[in-house]
Structures are given as C-alpha cells and as structure tokens.
Design an enzyme around this catalytic site. Structure first.
Site, PDB file in Angstrom:
ATOM      1  N   ASP A  29     -29.562 -21.407  -0.301  1.00  0.00           N
ATOM      2  CA  ASP A  29     -30.840 -21.679  -0.238  1.00  0.00           C
ATOM      3  C   ASP A  29     -31.457 -21.382  -1.744  1.00  0.00           C
ATOM      4  O   ASP A  29     -31.432 -20.448  -2.140  1.00  0.00           O
ATOM      5  CB  ASP A  29     -31.514 -21.165   0.866  1.00  0.00           C
ATOM      6  CG  ASP A  29     -32.965 -21.228   1.317  1.00  0.00           C
ATOM      7  OD1 ASP A  29     -33.410 -22.264   0.717  1.00  0.00           O
ATOM      8  OD2 ASP A  29     -33.640 -20.343   1.667  1.00  0.00           O
ATOM      9  N   ASP A 210     -19.036 -41.155   9.265  1.00  0.00           N
ATOM     10  CA  ASP A 210     -19.369 -40.673  10.572  1.00  0.00           C
ATOM     11  C   ASP A 210     -18.887 -41.403  11.762  1.00  0.00           C
ATOM     12  O   ASP A 210     -19.347 -42.584  11.580  1.00  0.00           O
ATOM     13  CB  ASP A 210     -20.834 -40.093  10.552  1.00  0.00           C
ATOM     14  CG  ASP A 210     -21.078 -39.282  12.055  1.00  0.00           C
ATOM     15  OD1 ASP A 210     -20.453 -38.215  11.893  1.00  0.00           O
ATOM     16  OD2 ASP A 210     -21.808 -39.718  12.774  1.00  0.00           O
ATOM     17  N   GLU A 265     -14.271 -40.558   9.906  1.00  0.00           N
ATOM     18  CA  GLU A 265     -14.191 -39.941  10.921  1.00  0.00           C
ATOM     19  C   GLU A 265     -13.648 -40.685  12.285  1.00  0.00           C
ATOM     20  O   GLU A 265     -14.569 -41.444  12.764  1.00  0.00           O
ATOM     21  CB  GLU A 265     -15.536 -38.829  11.397  1.00  0.00           C
ATOM     22  CG  GLU A 265     -15.164 -38.092  12.388  1.00  0.00           C
ATOM     23  CD  GLU A 265     -16.387 -37.813  13.138  1.00  0.00           C
ATOM     24  OE1 GLU A 265     -16.319 -36.575  13.674  1.00  0.00           O
ATOM     25  OE2 GLU A 265     -17.562 -38.413  13.225  1.00  0.00           O
TER      26      GLU A 265
HETATM   27  C1  NOJ Z   1     -19.801 -36.437  14.040  1.00  0.00           C
HETATM   28  C2  NOJ Z   1     -20.473 -35.385  13.216  1.00  0.00           C
HETATM   29  O1  NOJ Z   1     -19.152 -34.745  12.498  1.00  0.00           O
HETATM   30  C3  NOJ Z   1     -21.286 -34.654  14.193  1.00  0.00           C
HETATM   31  O2  NOJ Z   1     -21.912 -33.292  13.458  1.00  0.00           O
HETATM   32  C4  NOJ Z   1     -22.442 -35.228  14.547  1.00  0.00           C
HETATM   33  O3  NOJ Z   1     -23.142 -34.650  15.653  1.00  0.00           O
HETATM   34  C5  NOJ Z   1     -22.014 -36.564  15.476  1.00  0.00           C
HETATM   35  N1  NOJ Z   1     -20.790 -37.342  14.526  1.00  0.00           N
HETATM   36  C6  NOJ Z   1     -22.948 -37.620  15.517  1.00  0.00           C
HETATM   37  O4  NOJ Z   1     -23.427 -38.307  14.179  1.00  0.00           O
END
Ligand code: NOJ
Length: 559
Positions: A29, A210, A265
């Site tokens: 921060d 994501d 992901e």
């Molecule tokens: C995966 C992400 O890593 C997570 O943190 C998030 O809550 C969900 N996708 C939704 O975007």
C-alpha cells in the site's frame, strides 16, 4: 521423439519463466488507505527481480464496485482509483520491463459488474440495443429459474437473478452482481477484443483469463445432470463454441510483436478436458493445472497428478503449469496441515512438519517440467490467516489467503495506515518473523530457499526445458529425473515425517544443488532424505543408473 522430451531450439519466454501472482489489494500500500495499490507494487518490483521471478501476473485493478474484489469489472479500460490510474500503470510496466520482468494482467471475459455501463444499458429496458449482450430468459410458469445451474460460492444459489424492472431472469455463474456476457453476440466479442487491444497497446506481455471456458455456452442452456447437483455450473461448462473464440483471441495476440501470451483459468474437473483448451497450439498458451492445487501432501497423490498432467498434455504438445496456492484457495502450507490433522496428525507434529512440508513443496513446484506460478507470500512461508467473523469480507470465504503481505518487522509490517483506517484484512500470521526484511536477512529462510530454487532452476537446462521421468522410489518418496543434453538432475521429495534411506547408486554421491531445509548442504548426497525434505542433485559424470531392481518407468514419461 519420446514422450516427455522437449524439442530443442528457441522456446517462448512463458515456457521458461517463473510467474509471480500479485493480488493487488494485499501486496503493498502506498497511500495509507489499508488497500494495496499499483504504486505499492511498483515500489517492490526490485524485490521481485531479486527473488528471480520472470513475470508478474497482477490480479484485477480495473474500475470495480468490488463485489468480488475486482473480478466484477465496471470499466475494462481504466484503473480503479483505489489502485491508482493509467499513468501509474504505464510507469509500472516501464519499471518492470527495465528490471527484466514481464507484466501479465487479469482479463475477466465471462462477466462484467452489474454496474458496468453495458449492463446498466442492457437492464434499462427489454428494448435496449445492448439487451442481448447478456443472457436473459423469460419467467417460467412456476416461477423457478430457467434451468438448474448453480452459482459459485453458494452451492444452493441459482445462477440466475430475476430482474424485476424488466421481468426477466439474467444469468450469472458467480454473484448476481456479475452478470454473464453473451459471447454469441458478435458485438460482445468485438468489444472484448478491444479491451485486449487496449492493454496490449500499453505494453502488457499477456493476460490471465478468468474462467475463460465460460465464454462459450450451450445456447439451449440445458439443465446440468442431476448427479452434479450442487456443483457450480462454472466447473461444468465445457462447450465447443469457446474453442473458436479462443482461436480468434490467439490470432489477436499473435498479431502483436513480442510473444504476448494468455494463461487461462479453465476450472473443469478433468485434466483431459482442460487440455483441449490449448487447442492445437492455436488457443491458450497455458492453462492452469488445478489438481495439484488441491492435492494433499502425499507422494502417491502427487505422482498421480503428475502422470495425469503429462498424459493429458503431452500428446497435444501442450506445456504444463504448476501452482500450489492462489487468491482463491487456502494457502498450501495450511492445506497440508489441515489434511494431515484430518488424518490424525497431532498439533506437536504439525508444528514441526508444517514449514518443512511447505519448503519441500516449493522445491517440487520449481523443478517439475512446466511453468510454475508462485502466489505472493508463499515465498515467505505464509500460512492462511485466521480472519475473525467481524472482518470477513469475501462472498466466497477466501479472506485467509488474501491477508496483507508483511514487509518488515515494524508494528505495522510496512502497512502504515492513515488515522482511522485499517488494513482491509488482518495481517498474515507470524508477521514478526515471516516478513520480507527479516527473511531477507536470514539465509535459512523460506524466502532464500525460493530465491535459491529459482536460481538453480534458471542455471539448469535440464530443469528449465529438460525431459521428465518418474523414478522408482520407496513408499512416501517422489523421485523424478530431468535431463537435457548431458545435464541430468534428480529431484527427490520425501513426503513422510521420517528419514528415508534411498540406497540408490544413481544419486548417492551426486552433487547437491538444492536442499529444502539446509542452504549449506552442498557435499555429495549421502542418500538419506530427511523428513519432509526435498533435495535436487546433479549426477556427476561417470555415474549412471544400473537399472537393477527398478520398476519399469511408464512409457509415456520416458525421457
Ligand atoms: C476466478 C477468480 O480467480 C475468482 O477470484 C473470481 O471470484 C471468479 N473467477 C469470478 O470472476
């Protein structure tokens, strides 16, 4: 070429890199509001360069109402004022590049925030020109949601919210504040491509995408199978439309100079299914490999994860990734402790084994064939924070792994907050000892182990790019051999709490490159693996495996 071997010649940077994940709220921060920011990250880039990592992945810092702490984006092309501004981001990229660090940023293509202008427009009326940018369905006769899909986080919650004002349901695989985009609409795809271009033009080296397997959905939105009741739909959604969309994204990335990349992901239950998202080297460059993230500290389970990974990926020429912890799951040190406690380990034993397991896991992470991802704070040996009820903030219960990173041993651990403010989550545990400054001053620290392991990796062609073969080993020990043009390195990991005598002529006497518990261990390896110890050895020239009494190594993994 044998499976497990890797072609020679130049390799893309992301295959040889060690990635470091920064969760910006909790990293550092700069302005005393108790929430980390871009200037804070910038001020510690030199620390990451010192550690030896090659690339920094920064979790979302875009404009957001923070219902999911940044994974609910209300403007893909701006920095949330909480974190700084675009000029600060540009400086960060410049500084990182000057230090030899690549910058990879999150990209959230499956859903926006419900406060994104696109959704505000879409939800303003059924006639909105952007209505079909999201997934809407009419009310059902009995008032139930349009299908049985379950949202993430709350396994009893439908993935649908009824929008009273316009009388239809909208789809959200996560929170209701995160409506899913409808990628069947070409305008959505084009707009999301523009967001990629925006950051590519600013010089980012790539993206972490994501829940990227969510961008293709069956337009009929069929029920999930009844036997999957309670499993969030995001873990089941696996539709062919995603692949052509990933190919389009890949072409977009390939149109830029400098090997821009995307790691996806793809949170599906099977590694084979995840492997398909690499396409034929024309979709994702990398995909996260999650089974190891959930594996307990047991040699057999790791062995299976490794075999499954290579069996699924090698036939496609897909490059694996390895991860122990991230911002969504309990830190691995704590996971191992909890699993051991469930199996009957007592607290006194856990106190002895806890750090040793985390150290050995680090060696494993940084020596397997593939690209490792380090989550901020694991290089300090951080455990999960115990966040009291009154301070929990995350809808998914993930606060413990997101506690601020302690930078020094001062009372505020490098997070001086303004009067009346507090850090957004309580500090990570044992911060007096487990902080950057204290550990940097102690060559025996976990921090120095990560630094040494990364340096050993970088200096070894076998570890960076070599072949991989699992070796026969006593129960509770995982042994594998990496090799590249005469560089032969053995990695030996003892998952048990007792000493193991390997009695293996191929490694006894070998040069010790790295030991998880002892920076001074450099003599010839004596064949004894301490409890929860990992050792990396290089065979001296002239010594070789006899093969006597060894179980055959599975073909698929032969170097
Ligand atoms: C995966 C992400 O890593 C997570 O943190 C998030 O809550 C969900 N996708 C939704 O975007």
């Amino acid at each position: 070429m044998a499976a497990g071997a890797v072609p020679d010649g130049p390799r893309p940077w992301w295959q040889e890199a060690v990635f470091y994940q920064v969760y910006p709220r909790s990293f550092a921060d700069s302005d005393g509001d108790g929430v980390g920011d871009l200037a804070g990250i910038r001020s510690h880039l030199a620390d990451l360069a010192w550690l030896g990592v090659d690339a920094v992945w920064i979790s979302p810092f875009f404009r957001s109402p923070m219902a999911d702490f940044g994974y609910d984006v209300s403007d893909y092309c701006d920095v949330d004022p909480l974190f700084g501004d675009l000029a600060e981001f540009d400086h960060l990229v410049d500084d990182a590049h000057a230090l030899g660090l690549r910058v990879v940023i999150d990209w959230v293509p499956n859903h926006t925030s419900d406060q994104h202008p696109w959704f505000l427009d879409a939800s303003s009326s059924r006639d909105s020109p952007r209505r079909d940018w999201y997934v809407w369905r009419d009310p059902t006769p009995d008032g139930s949601p349009p299908n049985n899909w379950v949202a993430a986080f709350d396994r009893t919650a439908p993935a649908w919210t009824f929008h009273e004002a316009t009388g239809q349901w909208y789809l959200h695989m996560f929170e209701s504040a995160q409506p899913d985009l409808d990628w069947d609409q070409p305008a959505v795809e084009a707009a999301m491509h523009d967001t990629l271009r925006f950051w590519l033009d600013r010089g980012v080296d790539g993206f972490r995408a994501d829940v990227v397997h969510g961008i293709g959905k069956d337009p009929a939105l069929p029920d999930d199978p009844p036997e999957m009741a309670g499993v969030p739909h995001c873990a089941l959604n696996d539709h062919p439309a995603t692949h052509r969309r990933l190919r389009a994204i890949r072409s977009l990335l390939d149109g830029y100079p400098g090997e821009r990349m995307m790691v996806g992901e793809v949170f599906l239950l099977s590694t084979e299914a995840v492997a398909t998202y690499y396409g034929h080297d024309d979709e994702l460059h990398l995909a996260f490999n999650f089974p190891p993230l959930f594996a307990p500290w047991l040699a057999d389970q790791w062995r299976r994860c490794i075999e499954d990974t290579f069996a699924a990926l090698d036939p496609r020429g897909a490059w694996p990734t390895w991860v122990l912890s991230n911002h969504d799951n309990p830190r691995h040190r704590t996971r191992y402790d909890r699993a051991a406690a469930r199996a009957g380990e007592d607290a006194a034993t856990a106190a002895v084994r806890s750090e040793a397991r985390a150290r050995a896991a680090a060696v494993l992470l940084l020596t397997l064939r593939g690209t490792p991802f380090v989550y901020q704070g694991e290089e300090l040996g951080l455990a999960e924070a115990d966040v009291p009820d009154g301070r929990r903030v995350d809808p998914g219960g993930r606060d413990g792994c997101r506690a601020p990173v302690p930078w020094d041993a001062s009372p505020d651990h490098g997070w001086p907050v303004r009067a009346g403010a507090d850090t957004w989550l309580p500090m990570a545990p044992e911060a007096d000892l487990r902080n950057r400054v204290t550990e940097a001053g102690d060559p025996r620290s976990v921090l120095h182990l990560y630094r040494r392991a990364i340096a050993v990796r970088r200096a070894s062609p076998a570890l960076v790019r070599g072949s991989f073969s699992l070796q026969d080993a006593p129960d509770g020990v995982l042994a594998f051999r990496r090799g590249h043009r005469g560089d032969t390195v053995d990695v030996l990991v003892n998952f048990t709490g007792t000493m193991v005598d390997l009695d293996d002529p191929t490694v006894v006497g070998a040069e010790v490159l790295l030991a998880s518990d002892d920076p001074a261990l450099t003599d010839g390896f004596d064949g004894l693996l301490g409890p929860d110890q990992a050792v990396v050895v290089r065979r001296r020239r002239g010594t070789c495996a006899t093969g006597a009494g060894r179980r055959p190594v599975p073909d698929v993994l032969q170097p």
